[in-house]
Write a protein that holds these residues in place. Structure first.
Motif, mmCIF file in Angstrom:
data_model
loop_
_atom_site.group_PDB
_atom_site.id
_atom_site.type_symbol
_atom_site.label_atom_id
_atom_site.label_comp_id
_atom_site.label_asym_id
_atom_site.label_seq_id
_atom_site.Cartn_x
_atom_site.Cartn_y
_atom_site.Cartn_z
ATOM 1 N N SER A 189 0.852 -1.196 0.000
ATOM 2 C CA SER A 189 0.000 0.000 0.000
ATOM 3 C C SER A 189 0.878 1.232 0.000
ATOM 4 N N GLU A 190 0.266 2.375 -0.312
ATOM 5 C CA GLU A 190 0.984 3.640 -0.204
ATOM 6 C C GLU A 190 1.236 3.954 1.269
ATOM 7 N N GLU A 191 2.239 4.760 1.534
ATOM 8 C CA GLU A 191 2.653 5.027 2.914
ATOM 9 C C GLU A 191 1.541 5.638 3.747
#
Length: 383
Positions: A235-237
Motif C-alpha cells: 500500500s501507499e505510505e
C-alpha cells in the motif's frame, strides 16, 4: 511499490477456494472421508483425528439464491439461501464431495435449513449453548462435541482415540499460531500483506493442519518477513487503514472489500469467521480430557449468536491496538439479526472506547447496492 513475491505460486490467486477444493480432492483420492462444515464452531480436530478432511461448504454466491427462494423465504439471510440453493442445484463441488455434514445451532434460519438438507447427506447438528458464561454451558457443549465424535465413529466405522485427538490438537495449535503470526503482519505500516493474501491464507489453512500445511505457512512468514526487511509494501505510505469485522465474508460479498481498495485505502485485518477468528486461541494440550479441552476453546469463539458476547469487544480492542485502523467497517448480511442488533454496541464501543471511526454496512450478495456502498465507504474514509 516493488514487485511482490506471491505467497502462493499456483493458479488460484483469483479464487483461493479452488485451492482448498484441490486440497480436499487430493485427500479424498487417498481414502480420506470428507466432512462438510458451515461454521467455525465445528471441531475440525475430530475430523483430522480420524484421518478425515473438513470442507467448508459454499455459501457466498448470489447465483443459487433464485433457486433457494422457490422454497425458502425471500427475506432470509443470503448466506442461508445461497447454501441451500447450491445444494438444490448440485453446484457446490465441496458438498458433492462430502460423505457427511456437521451443522450447529448458531441461528434459527440455519438450524431449520439443516432439516431440509438432511435427506442429502448424513448430518449431525451440534446444539450450541448461546449463554457461554452460564453454569454448565461448557459441560453441555462437551456433550455436543462428544456426540459429534460418536457420529463420526458410527458413520465411518472407526475409532477415534484420545491420543489421536491429542495429536490433532497439537498440530492444530501450531497451525493456528502460524496463521495468527501471518495476520499480525497487517500491523506493519505501510502494509506488507493484502486482504486478498489474508483471505488466501485463511482458506488454505482451514483444510489441514498437517506437516505440509505447517511448512507452507512458515514459508509464507519468511516471504512477509523479507518484504518488511526490504521495504516492499502493498500500500501507499499514507493509505487509510481499515479493519473489517462482522459477518463471514467471501465470494460476492467481497465487493465491499474491493470498494475499499478502489478508494485507495488498505485493509489491515479481517476479524471474521472467514478471516482470523477461527485461528485465535489455543486448545489446552495434555489436559487428560481432550474433548473438554476442545469444548472450552470453541465456546470462546466470539460470534454474535453468543450473549453476552464480551469476547468480540475484547478481540476488537486487541486488533485495534495492534493494527491501528483509521476505520472499522462492520459488515452485516441482510436479515442477520444477531450481527445487526449487536452493531449498536459495537459502534458505541469502537467510537467511544477505542476512538476509531466506524461504518456499518448492511448488504447481500447482489451488485445492486454498489454505487451506494462506494459513496458511503468513500465518505467514511474522508472523515
Amino acid at each position: 511499490m516493488s514487485q511482490l513475491t506471491p505467497l502462493f505460486t499456483d493458479d488460484y490467486a483469483d479464487f483461493p477456494l479452488k485451492r482448498a477444493l484441490g486440497q480436499v480432492i487430493k485427500k479424498r483420492e487417498t481414502g480420506s472421508k470428507v466432512v462438510g462444515a458451515y461454521c467455525s464452531y465445528a471441531p475440525v480436530e475430530l475430523v483430522w483425528a480420524m484421518g478425515g478432511v473438513p470442507a467448508v461448504l459454499c455459501a457466498f454466491s448470489n447465483a443459487p439464491i433464485a433457486k433457494a427462494e422457490e422454497t425458502l423465504p425471500t427475506n432470509l439471510c443470503p448466506l442461508i439461501k445461497s447454501s441451500f440453493g447450491f445444494i438444490e442445484l448440485k453446484t457446490c463441488p465441496f458438498f458433492e464431495l462430502t460423505d457427511a455434514v456437521v451443522g450447529e445451532t448458531t441461528c434459527d434460519g440455519k438450524k431449520k435449513m439443516f432439516e431440509l438438507i438432511e435427506k442429502h447427506r448424513p448430518l449431525y447438528v451440534m446444539d450450541l449453548p448461546q449463554c457461554p458464561t452460564n453454569e454448565g454451558a461448557v459441560e453441555y457443549w462437551k456433550h455436543s462435541v462428544t456426540g459429534f465424535k460418536k457420529f463420526l465413529e458410527s458413520e465411518f466405522a472407526t475409532t477415534i482415540s484420545d491420543s489421536d485427538i491429542e495429536e490433532s490438537i497439537q498440530a492444530s495449535n501450531i497451525k493456528n499460531s502460524l496463521v495468527e503470526r501471518i495476520f499480525a503482519f497487517g500491523a506493519h505500516k505501510p502494509s506488507v500483506i493484502t486482504w486478498q493474501e489474508m483471505y488466501e491464507v485463511s482458506s488454505y489453512a482451514m483444510v489441514s493442519s498437517g506437516a505440509e500445511t505447517i511448512a507452507k505457512l512458515n514459508e509464507i512468514i519468511a516471504i512477509l518477513t523479507e518484504r518488511q526487511e526490504k521495504g516492499i509494501f502493498t500500500s501507499e505510505e499514507n493509505a487509510k487503514r481499515v479493519l473489517i469485522t462482522g459477518c463471514p465474508i467471501g465470494g460476492d460479498v467481497l465487493k465491499v472489500l474491493k470498494l475499499v481498495d478502489e478508494e485507495g485505502a488498505t485493509i489491515v485485518g479481517l476479524d471474521s469467521c472467514t478471516g482470523l477468528k477461527p485461528y485465535v486461541g489455543k486448545i489446552e494440550e495434555g489436559s487428560g480430557d481432550p474433548l473438554m479441552a476442545i469444548a472450552k476453546r470453541y465456546l470462546e469463539i466470539p460470534c454474535a449468536c453468543m450473549t453476552p458476547n464480551t469476547g468480540r469487544t475484547d478481540t476488537l480492542k486487541k486488533q485495534v491496538a495492534l493494527l491501528k485502523p483509521d476505520l472499522v467497517i462492520d459488515l452485516v448480511l441482510q436479515s442477520c439479526h444477531t450481527y445487526n442488533v449487536e452493531a449498536v454496541k459495537v459502534e458505541s464501543y469502537v467510537r467511544n472506547d477505542l476512538g476509531v471511526n466506524y461504518l456499518k454496512v448492511v448488504t447481500d450478495f447482489s451488485a445492486q447496492d454498489l454505487g451506494q456502498l462506494k459513496t458511503r465507504i468513500g465518505a467514511a474514509l474522508e472523515m
